[in-house]
Design an enzyme around this catalytic site. Structure first.
Site, PDB file in Angstrom:
ATOM      1  CB  SER A 137      42.277  -8.889  58.715  1.00 10.37           C
ATOM      2  OG  SER A 137      42.922 -10.103  58.449  1.00 10.37           O
ATOM      3  CG  ASP A 181      41.985 -10.091  55.049  1.00  9.75           C
ATOM      4  OD1 ASP A 181      41.697  -8.919  55.314  1.00  9.75           O
ATOM      5  OD2 ASP A 181      42.918 -10.703  55.585  1.00  9.75           O
TER       6      ASP A 181
END
Length: 287
Positions: free
Chosen positions: A49, A168
């Site tokens: 991320s 993510d």
């Protein structure tokens, strides 16, 4: 630990592991600065991320001052906008926000286009919705991998890569020290995106509840990973216990303070030899 410590410095493989955490990712710049001053340089980087974005900038050779300038730019810009689909599609909309600003920021500031061009090998963690597990990206388009890795579900839409929906990486492996170990790291440096001493605080708000729920799963996995690898590696795992607090993962208003405070915290911790054992967390089933 004795075998690792007696290993010649030039033969050690050092991994820098960078976690997801939204705006708290600014702390990783302060941590990296302290790590370098401590005499440790990464042989490879694994990022999830926002940690993947930090990792890409570090792996491309940008120095500390440049990294800080980029985070200052992030704090001064609106990197996402409201998704107007919500006005007519509501529950069928792809996300709350459109990440067009993030994409422009990365296109403008990434010095390279592909993984192959990076100075330091980088692995980016994403989550494959069809595979229902982690995927580790280390070749091809750097921008595509980063956009996938930071596509927080609900907040941002999935990214399509080779016909697969990627989101993510923090969903499946936000703290990928296990991947660093699998890749042969003898020393692993990682700063968590939160302070587990503060988990006792009451959670308020819908999105904060979503984040806390994810953290519970992440730290359950972390305990297992530590037991597996700590005896065979130099593990410098620091909790982010600083005073600067944010209202949400998308609150980029205090990045400069976070970087500086994280730097001081990390420098002190590494100088004092703290970090090989993370802050204590009650084992499962205790009260």
């Amino acid at each position: 630990m004795g075998t690792i410590n007696s290993m010649p410095a030039e033969s050690k493989k050092t991994a820098l592991v960078l976690c997801g955490g939204g705006a708290q990712g600014a702390a990783e710049i302060g941590f990296y600065q302290a790590m370098v001053e401590h005499g440790a340089k990464p042989d490879f980087i694994i990022g999830t991320s926002i940690g993947a974005i930090n990792g890409a900038f570090i792996a491309s050779g940008l120095d500390i001052s440049h990294l800080k300038e980029l985070w200052k730019e992030i704090s001064e810009q609106k990197l996402y906008r409201f998704n107007s689909e919500l006005l007519w599609r509501w529950g069928n909309a792809s996300s709350l926000f459109k990440p067009s600003g993030i994409k422009r920021f990365l296109k403008r500031n990434l010095p390279v286009d592909t993984f192959k061009e990076l100075n330091i090998p980088l692995t980016v963690v994403a989550t494959d919705l069809q595979k229902a597990g982690s995927v580790y990206l280390d070749n091809g388009s750097l921008l595509s991998a980063l956009m996938a890795s930071c596509a927080i579900p609900v907040y941002f839409p999935p990214q399509l890569m080779n016909g697969r929906q990627l989101v993510d990486g923090g969903i499946t492996n936000n703290i990928p020290i296990d991947k660093a170990y699998e890749m042969g790291a003898d020393a692993i440096y990682c700063m968590l995106s939160d302070c587990r001493h503060q988990f006792k605080n009451t959670v308020n708000g819908l999105f904060n509840m979503i984040i806390r729920t994810a953290q519970v799963s992440q730290h359950e996995k972390l305990r297992t990973d530590i037991q597996k690898i700590a005896a065979n590696t130099e593990l410098y795992l620091l909790d982010l216990c600083i005073n600067t607090r944010l209202t949400s993962v998308l609150d980029f208003s205090k990045t400069e303070m976070i970087i500086e405070e994280a730097y001081r915290f990390s420098k002190r911790a590494l100088e004092q030899g703290y970090g090989c054992q993370p802050l204590p967390v009650e084992p499962s089933g205790t009260h």
